[in-house]
Design an enzyme around this catalytic site. Structure first.
Site, mmCIF file in Angstrom:
data_model
loop_
_atom_site.group_PDB
_atom_site.id
_atom_site.type_symbol
_atom_site.label_atom_id
_atom_site.label_comp_id
_atom_site.label_asym_id
_atom_site.label_seq_id
_atom_site.Cartn_x
_atom_site.Cartn_y
_atom_site.Cartn_z
ATOM 1 N N GLU A 58 0.811 -1.159 -0.107
ATOM 2 C CA GLU A 58 0.047 0.070 -0.102
ATOM 3 C C GLU A 58 0.743 1.406 -0.037
ATOM 4 O OE1 GLU A 58 -2.191 -2.969 2.767
ATOM 5 O OE2 GLU A 58 -0.124 -2.488 1.975
ATOM 6 N N CYS A 86 -2.958 -2.656 7.516
ATOM 7 C CA CYS A 86 -2.705 -2.688 8.684
ATOM 8 C C CYS A 86 -2.806 -0.955 9.342
ATOM 9 C CB CYS A 86 -1.218 -2.957 8.932
ATOM 10 S SG CYS A 86 -0.009 -1.752 8.381
#
Length: 159
Positions: A58, A86
Site C-alpha cells: 500500500e 494494517c
C-alpha cells in the site's frame, strides 16, 4: 461492464502482484491504485528485499500514484489490495485522501479497517474512505496461507 466486474478485474491485477511478492519470498500482498478506471500504480510487499519496515504494498503504490499524478491528494482514486491494511497503511490511506478501498481477505491479527480497528470510519479523523471488503477473499487468503504454511510447516497455514 458494471462496478463489480471492474472491481474483480482490478483485484485480479492485485493478486498478480501478490504472486510476484510470493515468487520473491515476500509476504504475498499485492495492490493497485485506479483512477478513472485506469491502473496508475501497482506493487507488492518489498520489506524483505529492501530491508524496509515501510515496504508494504500500500505504501509503495501510494508513493507511485502520487508521483504519477503529480499530487498527494488521491481523492478520486481507488486502492485494491489483497489483504486488509494494517494501522500504518490505513493511516496512509486517510492522509492520501483515497476515495475508496477494496480489499480481499481480512487480517484478524493486524487488520485496521474492520478486524481490529475501524480507522477509515473514525469520525474524529478529517477523511473517511468508502470500504468494500471480501472481494475474491478466498483467492487472496489461499496465497497467504500457502506462504505461511511453507514457512512454518503444515499446522501453521493460518493468516
Amino acid at each position: 461492464m458494471d462496478r463489480l466486474d471492474k472491481d474483480r478485474l482490478f483485484m485480479q491485477e492485485a493478486i498478480r502482484q501478490a504472486k510476484k511478492a510470493l515468487n520473491r519470498s515476500e509476504v504475498p500482498v499485492g495492490a493497485v491504485i485506479v483512477c478513472k478506471d485506469k491502473i496508475i500504480a501497482r506493487g507488492y510487499n518489498t520489506k524483505e528485499r529492501n530491508m524496509d519496515p515501510l515496504g508494504h504494498a500500500e505504501i509503495t503504490i501510494l508513493r507511485r500514484a502520487a508521483k504519477r499524478l503529480g499530487r498527494w491528494r488521491l481523492n478520486d482514486c481507488t486502492m485494491y489490495v489483497t489483504l486488509e491494511p494494517c494501522i500504518m497503511c490505513a493511516g496512509a490511506l486517510v492522509n492520501a485522501r483515497i476515495k475508496r478501498l477494496v480489499y480481499g481477505c481480512a487480517d484478524p491479527k493486524a487488520g485496521a479497517i474492520e478486524s481490529l480497528y475501524h480507522i477509515l470510519k473514525d469520525s474524529r479523523l478529517n477523511h473517511r474512505v468508502d470500504v468494500y471488503s471480501g472481494l475474491m477473499a478466498n483467492e487472496c487468503s489461499v496465497l497467504l496461507k500457502s506462504f505461511f504454511k511453507s514457512l512454518r510447516g503444515t499446522d501453521a497455514g493460518r493468516v
